[in-house]
Design an enzyme around this catalytic site. Structure first.
Site, short mmCIF file in Angstrom:
data_model
loop_
_atom_site.label_atom_id
_atom_site.label_comp_id
_atom_site.label_asym_id
_atom_site.label_seq_id
_atom_site.Cartn_x
_atom_site.Cartn_y
_atom_site.Cartn_z
N LYS A 47 8.93 -17.29 -10.26
CA LYS A 47 7.92 -15.92 -11.18
C LYS A 47 6.45 -16.45 -12.74
O LYS A 47 7.14 -17.24 -12.76
CB LYS A 47 9.09 -14.96 -11.80
CG LYS A 47 7.90 -13.86 -12.94
CD LYS A 47 9.20 -12.89 -13.54
CE LYS A 47 8.27 -12.23 -14.91
NZ LYS A 47 8.80 -11.89 -15.67
N PRO A 86 -3.39 -11.66 10.53
CA PRO A 86 -3.70 -11.81 11.92
C PRO A 86 -3.75 -10.04 12.03
O PRO A 86 -3.55 -9.41 11.00
CB PRO A 86 -2.66 -11.97 12.63
CG PRO A 86 -1.49 -12.28 11.49
CD PRO A 86 -1.70 -12.49 10.76
N ASP A 87 -5.09 -9.65 12.60
CA ASP A 87 -5.33 -7.98 13.54
C ASP A 87 -4.03 -7.96 14.05
O ASP A 87 -4.70 -8.57 15.58
CB ASP A 87 -6.71 -7.61 13.67
CG ASP A 87 -6.76 -6.38 13.90
OD1 ASP A 87 -6.28 -6.14 14.53
OD2 ASP A 87 -8.90 -6.32 14.45
N ILE A 88 -3.26 -7.30 14.29
CA ILE A 88 -2.26 -6.99 15.57
C ILE A 88 -2.45 -6.22 16.31
O ILE A 88 -2.60 -6.83 17.43
CB ILE A 88 -0.42 -6.41 14.61
CG1 ILE A 88 -0.14 -7.42 13.95
CG2 ILE A 88 0.39 -6.51 15.96
CD1 ILE A 88 0.92 -6.79 12.95
N PHE A 136 -4.65 3.84 15.10
CA PHE A 136 -4.61 4.47 13.94
C PHE A 136 -5.89 3.74 12.51
O PHE A 136 -5.72 2.83 12.54
CB PHE A 136 -3.59 4.71 13.03
CG PHE A 136 -2.72 6.03 13.82
CD1 PHE A 136 -1.91 5.37 14.66
CD2 PHE A 136 -2.39 6.86 13.18
CE1 PHE A 136 -0.91 6.67 15.72
CE2 PHE A 136 -1.43 8.20 14.38
CZ PHE A 136 -1.00 7.78 15.07
N LYS A 182 -12.18 -2.08 18.39
CA LYS A 182 -10.56 -2.29 18.96
C LYS A 182 -10.47 -2.79 20.11
O LYS A 182 -9.96 -3.04 20.84
CB LYS A 182 -9.52 -2.16 18.48
CG LYS A 182 -9.52 -2.21 16.37
CD LYS A 182 -8.77 -3.18 15.99
CE LYS A 182 -8.72 -2.69 14.01
NZ LYS A 182 -8.71 -2.77 13.89
N ASP A 219 -4.23 -6.78 5.59
CA ASP A 219 -5.48 -6.89 5.86
C ASP A 219 -5.23 -8.89 4.80
O ASP A 219 -5.97 -9.32 6.08
CB ASP A 219 -6.84 -6.52 5.60
CG ASP A 219 -6.59 -5.31 6.67
OD1 ASP A 219 -6.51 -5.21 7.75
OD2 ASP A 219 -7.83 -4.14 6.30
N ASN A 265 1.40 -0.76 -0.34
CA ASN A 265 0.26 0.25 -0.19
C ASN A 265 0.86 1.33 -0.05
O ASN A 265 1.84 1.70 -0.05
CB ASN A 265 -1.01 -0.13 1.27
CG ASN A 265 -0.68 0.03 2.32
OD1 ASN A 265 1.00 0.70 3.01
ND2 ASN A 265 -0.65 -1.13 3.37
N LYS A 277 -14.60 1.82 15.08
CA LYS A 277 -13.53 0.75 14.74
C LYS A 277 -12.90 1.17 16.56
O LYS A 277 -12.77 0.15 16.97
CB LYS A 277 -12.78 1.83 14.50
CG LYS A 277 -10.98 0.89 13.62
CD LYS A 277 -10.53 1.43 12.53
CE LYS A 277 -10.88 1.40 11.49
NZ LYS A 277 -10.00 1.13 10.52
#
Ligand code: CTP
Length: 396
Positions: A289, A305-307, A323, A341, A279, A210, A337
């Site tokens: 390749k 995993p959602d750290i 964040f 969380k 994600d 990203n 959120k």
């Protein structure tokens, strides 16, 4: 404006046209209450005179190793002993080379070598000099030795060329000194920070990533270190240098980031998840390749995993700060959120397009409500965020 009353600064000037900016800096600092003692190399005196600095600081200016005003001719030792820090501005390429190699053949270089206090340098030079392999080596060595390198900035240069090498502006140096001398609210605390993007391989040459530059996370790590914390920075791939005094652990994928965070988290008092973690990862990444075929290519993605979620769920975990990068309904999504969380503090990006920029605007959401931080350079916002976290820790 920061109050510098009681701060004792040694301002060292070396040969560069930016010496005139050091005079403005001296003025700003003295106006804010600082005790500024100036020392100049012979080359610096070719650009501005000691009389200018003497008038601005209200103190004698030192240029000579054998100055009889200093007891026992020990100027190179005495002049820094009562100082909180030394700032060299401008720091020429030649002076950086001397510092990196421990040379001490004039008053200022000897002062730096004999110091006990922190040393900060504000490089100022032509773009080619800044980019030369020798200067790169010297700057890397200085950083490794614990010297803080402030700037330089990019832009038009006095020599008529353009690029990296301009000394930071007096106000920016003033802000850096304010941060350096700020109360150490987080002394004794251990902070764990994630930053940057993650990279999930598709095959050996391609991947999914990203546009996160890592700038915000690195600024947060720097601000935490400035506040006296012991900082570990788990970083995805970026082109940034680790801030001074911060331990950086490099990772590539979300699973590697997860592994490093879970290993470090038992020792952390605070976990700040700034990284833009992918994600999903490719379920079946190829170890060769992928060749072009005639039809569509389907990639199956499986969740990472959602750290932050996992750390926030630990029974005896650290205080967690998340964040949120939202593209729409910022406030509602950010509130949701934070609830989802189960974290005490969530930082929402107010700016639409923050990736890669040097500035941003934030909203801090906590149990007391929402606090807006106006658009500012990321390092300024990071310092405000760290001050907010320090207040929350103190309230706990
Ligand atoms: N985060 C994390 N691990 C992940 C995804 C996100 O630790 N696998 C952290 C980020 O570092 C950030 C926070 O969770 O602090 C929110 O990230 P964001 O991508 O905005 O939220 P998601 O939970 O992934 O939700 P969504 O992408 O659906 O908005």
């Amino acid at each position: 404006m920061t109050d510098f009353t009681g701060s004792r600064i040694l301002l060292g000037l070396t040969g560069g046209v930016a010496a005139y900016k050091a005079a403005s800096l001296a003025r700003l600092l003295v106006k804010a209450g600082a005790d500024v003692r100036a020392a100049m190399t012979a080359s610096a005196c070719g650009f501005i005179t000691p009389a200018t600095l003497q008038a601005l600081t209200g103190q004698p200016v030192f240029t000579d190793m054998w100055d009889s005003r200093v007891p026992d001719n020990m100027g190179h030792i005495e002049l820094s002993r009562d100082r909180d820090l030394i700032l060299i501005a401008p720091a020429s390429a030649d002076f950086l080379a001397k510092l990196a190699n421990g040379l001490a053949d004039d008053l200022l270089s000897a002062l730096c070598l004999a110091r006990r206090c922190p040393l900060l340098v504000a490089p100022a030079m032509n773009v080619e000099m800044w980019q030369s392999p020798a200067t790169r080596r010297n700057v890397a060595q200085l950083r490794a030795d614990g010297v803080s390198v402030l700037g330089p900035a990019s832009g038009d240069q006095a020599c008529g060329e353009s690029g990296m090498g301009r000394m930071l502006e007096p106000q920016q140096l003033y802000d850096e000194l304010a941060a350096q001398l700020a109360p150490k609210h987080l002394r004794g605390k251990r902070l764990l920070v994630t930053a940057g993007p993650t990279y999930e391989p598709i095959d050996t040459v391609r991947g999914i990533t990203n546009r996160s530059s890592g700038k915000m996370g690195y600024a947060v790590a720097q601000a935490a270190a400035e506040a006296g914390a012991e900082v570990t920075l788990v970083s995805g791939p970026t082109s940034l240098e680790a801030p001074c005094g911060v331990t950086r652990i490099d990772v590539t994928t979300a699973r590697q980031m997860h592994e490093q965070v879970m290993a470090a988290v038992p020792k952390a008092d605070v976990f700040i998840a700034v990284a833009a973690v992918g994600d999903y990862r490719v379920a079946d990444a190829k170890s060769h390749k992928i060749k072009r075929g005639s039809g569509n290519l389907h990639l199956e993605l499986e969740p990472n995993p959602d750290i932050l979620g996992e750390v926030a769920g630990l029974a005896k975990g650290p205080m967690c700060v998340g964040f949120a990068a939202e593209t729409e309904n910022l406030r509602e999504n950010a509130r949701a959120k934070r609830q989802k969380k189960k974290i005490p503090l969530l930082v929402a990006n107010l700016g639409q397009e923050t990736f890669g920029r040097d500035d941003n605007a934030l909203i801090l959401l906590d149990d007391h409500g929402e606090h807006e931080l106006e658009r500012a350079p990321k390092i300024i916002l990071a310092r405000q965020l760290i001050a907010h976290i320090a207040r929350m820790l103190a309230e706990k």
